[in-house]
Design an enzyme around this catalytic site. Structure first.
Site, short mmCIF file in Angstrom:
data_model
loop_
_atom_site.label_atom_id
_atom_site.label_comp_id
_atom_site.label_asym_id
_atom_site.label_seq_id
_atom_site.Cartn_x
_atom_site.Cartn_y
_atom_site.Cartn_z
N MET A 82 13.37 69.14 59.88
CA MET A 82 12.53 70.29 59.57
C MET A 82 12.60 70.67 58.10
SD MET A 82 10.98 70.76 62.32
CE MET A 82 10.11 72.30 62.04
N ASN A 141 7.04 78.81 72.23
CA ASN A 141 8.02 78.19 73.13
C ASN A 141 8.19 79.00 74.41
OD1 ASN A 141 8.43 76.05 71.50
ND2 ASN A 141 10.24 76.87 70.49
N SER A 195 14.34 77.97 66.18
CA SER A 195 13.29 77.91 67.19
C SER A 195 13.61 78.77 68.40
CB SER A 195 13.04 76.46 67.61
OG SER A 195 14.24 75.76 67.75
N VAL A 202 19.19 74.76 59.04
CA VAL A 202 20.37 73.99 59.44
C VAL A 202 20.41 73.91 60.96
CG1 VAL A 202 21.62 74.75 57.37
CG2 VAL A 202 22.02 75.94 59.52
N VAL A 203 21.44 73.33 61.51
CA VAL A 203 21.50 73.11 62.97
C VAL A 203 21.29 74.42 63.75
CG1 VAL A 203 22.88 71.02 63.07
CG2 VAL A 203 24.01 73.21 62.73
N GLU A 204 20.80 74.27 64.98
CA GLU A 204 20.48 75.43 65.82
C GLU A 204 21.76 76.03 66.41
OE1 GLU A 204 17.77 76.87 65.76
OE2 GLU A 204 17.18 77.74 67.68
N GLU A 212 5.12 80.45 63.02
CA GLU A 212 5.36 81.79 63.57
C GLU A 212 6.19 82.55 62.53
OE1 GLU A 212 5.56 80.89 68.38
OE2 GLU A 212 7.41 81.04 67.27
N HIS A 268 9.05 80.15 61.40
CA HIS A 268 9.25 79.05 62.34
C HIS A 268 8.13 78.02 62.24
CE1 HIS A 268 9.38 77.70 66.82
NE2 HIS A 268 9.98 76.84 66.05
P1 NAI Z 1 18.51 68.33 61.84
O1 NAI Z 1 19.72 68.08 62.63
O2 NAI Z 1 17.54 67.24 61.61
O3 NAI Z 1 18.91 68.91 60.40
C1 NAI Z 1 19.85 69.90 60.19
C2 NAI Z 1 20.46 69.66 58.82
O4 NAI Z 1 21.28 70.78 58.50
C3 NAI Z 1 21.38 68.42 58.78
O5 NAI Z 1 20.96 67.59 57.71
C4 NAI Z 1 22.75 69.00 58.52
O6 NAI Z 1 23.53 68.17 57.68
C5 NAI Z 1 22.42 70.29 57.83
N1 NAI Z 1 23.46 71.30 57.93
C6 NAI Z 1 24.24 71.60 58.99
N2 NAI Z 1 25.06 72.59 58.67
C7 NAI Z 1 24.80 72.94 57.39
C8 NAI Z 1 25.33 73.90 56.51
N3 NAI Z 1 26.31 74.71 56.88
N4 NAI Z 1 24.84 73.97 55.26
C9 NAI Z 1 23.84 73.14 54.86
N5 NAI Z 1 23.33 72.20 55.67
C10 NAI Z 1 23.78 72.11 56.91
O7 NAI Z 1 17.81 69.58 62.55
P2 NAI Z 1 16.28 70.01 62.57
O8 NAI Z 1 15.62 69.41 63.73
O9 NAI Z 1 15.70 69.85 61.23
O10 NAI Z 1 16.40 71.56 62.90
C11 NAI Z 1 16.76 72.51 61.93
C12 NAI Z 1 16.39 73.89 62.43
O11 NAI Z 1 15.01 73.93 62.69
C13 NAI Z 1 17.07 74.30 63.72
O12 NAI Z 1 17.33 75.67 63.67
C14 NAI Z 1 16.03 73.99 64.76
O13 NAI Z 1 16.15 74.75 65.93
C15 NAI Z 1 14.78 74.36 64.03
N6 NAI Z 1 13.57 73.73 64.52
C16 NAI Z 1 13.57 72.42 64.92
C17 NAI Z 1 12.42 71.84 65.40
C18 NAI Z 1 12.41 70.42 65.84
O14 NAI Z 1 11.50 70.02 66.57
N7 NAI Z 1 13.37 69.61 65.43
C19 NAI Z 1 11.16 72.60 65.49
C20 NAI Z 1 11.24 73.93 64.96
C21 NAI Z 1 12.42 74.47 64.52
#
Ligand code: NAI
Length: 712
Positions: A326, A502, A431, A402-404, A464, A452
């Site tokens: 994201m 959602n 999300s 970052v992670v959810e 959103e 979002h």
């Molecule tokens: P992802 O796992 O691809 O990326 C998360 C990144 O955050 C990773 O590169 C990780 O190294 C980094 N990270 C973790 N802890 C950290 C910290 N303390 N400081 C800096 N970086 C850190 O996850 P994704 O899918 O990109 O999701 C990110 C957010 O977006 C979550 O909150 C998720 O719920 C939300 N989201 C995800 C969607 C999806 O379909 N994947 C859709 C809409 C929202």
């Protein structure tokens, strides 16, 4: 008397000019009043034998004519067929006069020239166009469930050729000035500054050569095309249209029919056939639904996100924390719109991977379908990948992705907030986690909100913007303006489990699993959603989203609404077998590679078999009702809780967020076509399924009063 929209002037004694400029409006549209004004001017001009030409131009630089006045269309939705045919005939007769004046008529087009505007321009003898990127010439009526009704289907094939007309009218896409020139639709193209001079030059040229007289004769007759060519064109075009529309959108095929039928006739008869065809299409449920979607989008474009006129803060620099799927998508969206962006991640390799991804994405040239070095050179300096919090915290808006995980997110906020400027905005792309929960412990909760995005960010238009309990209007207005600046359509929602999309999606996806357990076949579940018009079936959607992500989201919903969120062991069972969806090449389906189509496999049946209940007899309607009615029920709860500011946000959110079928006009628009009383009746046989199928107080009240969602 109201101010006039069409003014007559003279560039030279023998060259008349009609300038269209609707007072107080940003764009010109052809309302009945404007058409009447045009007719009035033509009445006088046609009688003059001393004129060499008439030029029709816009008084608004950069916008010629956006089309017919669609609000008038909406008010005519219930009109009888003969009234609609007469409406078409009136427009056709007026425009045809432009090709019968005792002098040459020229349209000088700078900016959008669409629908009725394009028809007016086409009935002129000649067209000159400005080459500015704003110039778009097209007949997008099929996108509203219609086809051109003011002579467009008769005139375009005669000027540009039948094949080109079929492509433009049935596809509804616009073309730029150069393409119009190549098709013979423009007779000259030049800069906007030189457009008037070019129009005048055409008048003088035609005065000499009188070529337009020959074209008038040619374009009033039938089109010369052999029977074989006609049959071939019809067969290939209808095959293509059927494949594209999947039978959900009747207008393109109807347009094709009228174009083919009109080819053998003279232009007058082709116009009559067009009017008769339009009378059949106009006011159809699909037409009404698509007009609604047009107004939903139009409303969204004008929506600032707040009730008052708070001025959004200027955003010159965006920060993104978390360079995963994201974060990378968000950064690419910002950079593509030339917004300097700083991105960071706790993992160095994630940051390196993301930098490559972002640059690849922004360097892609859609036209050449390849990486464009010029774009790389232009955009690369706008992206700053760094591990420095100080560089990141210098941004005007920092978006966390970052992670959810609430505690990880809170730690990140704690680290960054203190380093940010006092007026900079902090936002989360969460999300599922409530914004209120994430705002706890923040020093400046008024400058915090949810932004979002949907996955993949590149493709999904919806964002959103989530208002937390303390979020200020200025923060919301800034988030909305930022989302628009990067090409998205933001909807402001109040905080709540699953926010808007959602929350509506989960009951639907859960019900698909319940149907499976009740004995429905996987392919029947998928088919019933697709026949309804969804872009993919709900079980495929599970695989796309990822079963682990879906389980997490499901838990949030279950915690919030235990009485109506059923828990089953289907997802955990599949996950235990390593089936997480597309990313693990197996979920509800098995995939040969990440982008392959899912296929059924035996392992799935073996895993699911022991979980199935006594099979129920389920008809097609049962499947559709069980999938979509819980969505409507959840929407009533969303409205009761004031999660959205308007019912229209529910509808646009689902169209832009999950691809809810536009030809149904939106979830609640569709529900209104059924009526609350009917929905209550449809829910009745499902009552044994418990709370999740019980009509809500709002629905019952609406059933009693006969009120519609769109009346709210
Ligand atoms: P992802 O796992 O691809 O990326 C998360 C990144 O955050 C990773 O590169 C990780 O190294 C980094 N990270 C973790 N802890 C950290 C910290 N303390 N400081 C800096 N970086 C850190 O996850 P994704 O899918 O990109 O999701 C990110 C957010 O977006 C979550 O909150 C998720 O719920 C939300 N989201 C995800 C969607 C999806 O379909 N994947 C859709 C809409 C929202």
């Amino acid at each position: 008397m109201s101010e006039s929209a069409v003014t007559l002037s003279f560039w030279e004694n023998d060259v008349a000019v009609l300038s269209i400029d609707l007072p107080g409006k940003g764009a010109n549209v052809l309302s009945t009043a404007v058409l009447d004004e045009l007719a009035g001017h033509l009445d006088a001009l046609e009688k003059r034998s001393d004129l060499a030409g008439l030029v029709i131009r816009s008084g608004k630089p950069g916008t010629f004519l956006a089309g017919a006045d669609l609000r008038e269309f909406v008010s005519s939705l219930g009109a009888a067929k003969d009234v609609i045919a007469a409406m078409c005939r009136r427009g056709q007769t007026l425009f045809q006069r432009l090709s019968r004046c005792p002098f040459v008529t020229v349209a000088a087009i700078d900016g959008v020239c669409l629908g009725g505007g394009a028809e007016l321009a086409m009935w002129c003898d000649r067209r000159v166009m400005a080459t500015s990127p704003k110039t778009q010439f097209g007949l997008p009526e099929v996108k509203l469930g219609l086809f051109p009704g003011w002579g467009g289907t008769a005139r375009l094939p005669r000027i540009a050729g039948l094949g080109n007309a079929v492509e433009m009218i049935t596809g509804g896409e616009s073309i730029a000035a150069d393409a119009a020139m190549a098709l013979g639709l423009a007779d000259d193209v030049t800069s906007a500054e030189k457009l008037d001079a070019a129009a005048l030059a055409v008048v003088r040229d035609e005065q000499q050569t009188r070529k337009y007289v020959e074209d008038r004769r040619r374009w009033s007759g039938p089109i010369s095309i052999s029977e074989t060519e006609l049959a071939f064109l019809g067969a290939t075009a209808s095959g293509f249209i059927q494949q594209q529309t999947k039978g959900h959108y009747p207008a393109p095929l109807a347009a094709l029919e009228v174009l083919l039928e009109g080819a053998a006739m003279d232009a007058d008869a082709a116009c009559e056939a067009e009017a008769a065809g339009m009378a059949e299409l106009f006011g159809s449920p699909v037409n009404a639904a698509l007009l609604n979607v047009f107004f939903l989008a139009d409303r969204n474009k004008k929506d600032t996100g707040v009730a008052n006129d708070v001025v959004p803060r200027e955003v010159k620099h965006v920060g993104v924390i978390g360079a995963g799927i994201m974060g990378s998508g968000i950064a690419a969206a910002c950079v593509r719109r030339e917004l300097p962006t700083t991105i960071t991640d706790a993992a160095a390799e994630a940051l390196a991977r993301s930098t490559k991804l972002v640059l690849e994405e922004v360097s892609y040239n859609k036209l050449t379908k390849a990486t464009d070095v010029q774009r790389t050179l232009k955009f690369a300096p706008l992206l700053n990948a760094t591990t420095s919090d100080v560089e990141l915290a210098a941004a005007d808006v920092v978006i966390e992705a970052v992670v959810e995980n609430a505690s990880v997110k809170r730690q990140v906020f704690g680290r960054i907030e203190g380093k940010m400027r006092d007026d900079a905005i902090l936002a989360s792309n969460t999300s599922t986690i409530p914004i209120a929960k994430l705002a706890e412990g923040l020093k400046r909760p008024e400058l915090f909100c949810g932004i979002h995005f949907f996955n993949p960010v590149r493709k999904m238009p919806l964002v959103e913007v989530i208002r937390g309990p303390k979020t200020s209007d200025a923060t919301i207005a800034t988030a909305v303006a930022l989302a628009k600046r990067i090409g998205k359509s933001p909807i402001v929602v109040n905080d709540g489990p699953g926010f808007l999309v959602n929350r509506l999606l989960l009951p639907y996806m859960n019900e698909a699993v319940e149907l499976l357990l009740d004995g429905a076949k996987v392919e029947h579940i998928e088919k019933s959603a697709k026949s309804f018009g969804m872009p993919m079936g709900p079980l495929t959607l599970f695989d796309v989203v990822g079963l682990d992500t879906a389980v997490n989201a499901g838990l949030v919903m279950h915690e919030a609404f235990p009485e109506r969120t059923v828990v089953s062991s289907v997802l955990p069972t599949l996950m235990k077998a390593g089936r997480l969806g597309q990313k693990s090449l197996a979920g509800f389906f098995r995939y040969k590679h990440a982008t392959a189509r899912g296929e059924r496999d035996e392992e799935f049946d073996r895993l699911i078999g022991p979980l199935l209940r006594e099979p129920k007899k389920l008809s097609r309607d049962d499947l559709t009702n069980r999938l979509f009615l819980p969505m409507v029920l959840e929407a009533t709860r969303i409205l009761e809780e004031n999660i959205v500011r308007d019912v229209r946000d529910v509808d646009l959110g689902l169209i832009y967020g999950i691809g809810f079928p536009p030809f149904k006009g939106g979830l609640l628009f569709w529900a209104d076509t059924l009526g609350a009383a009917k929905i209550v009746e449809m829910l009745q046989p499902l009552s044994s399924l418990g709370e999740r199928m019980q009509p809500t107080a709002m629905l019952l009240e609406m059933a009693k009063s006969g009120k519609r969602f769109y009346d709210r």
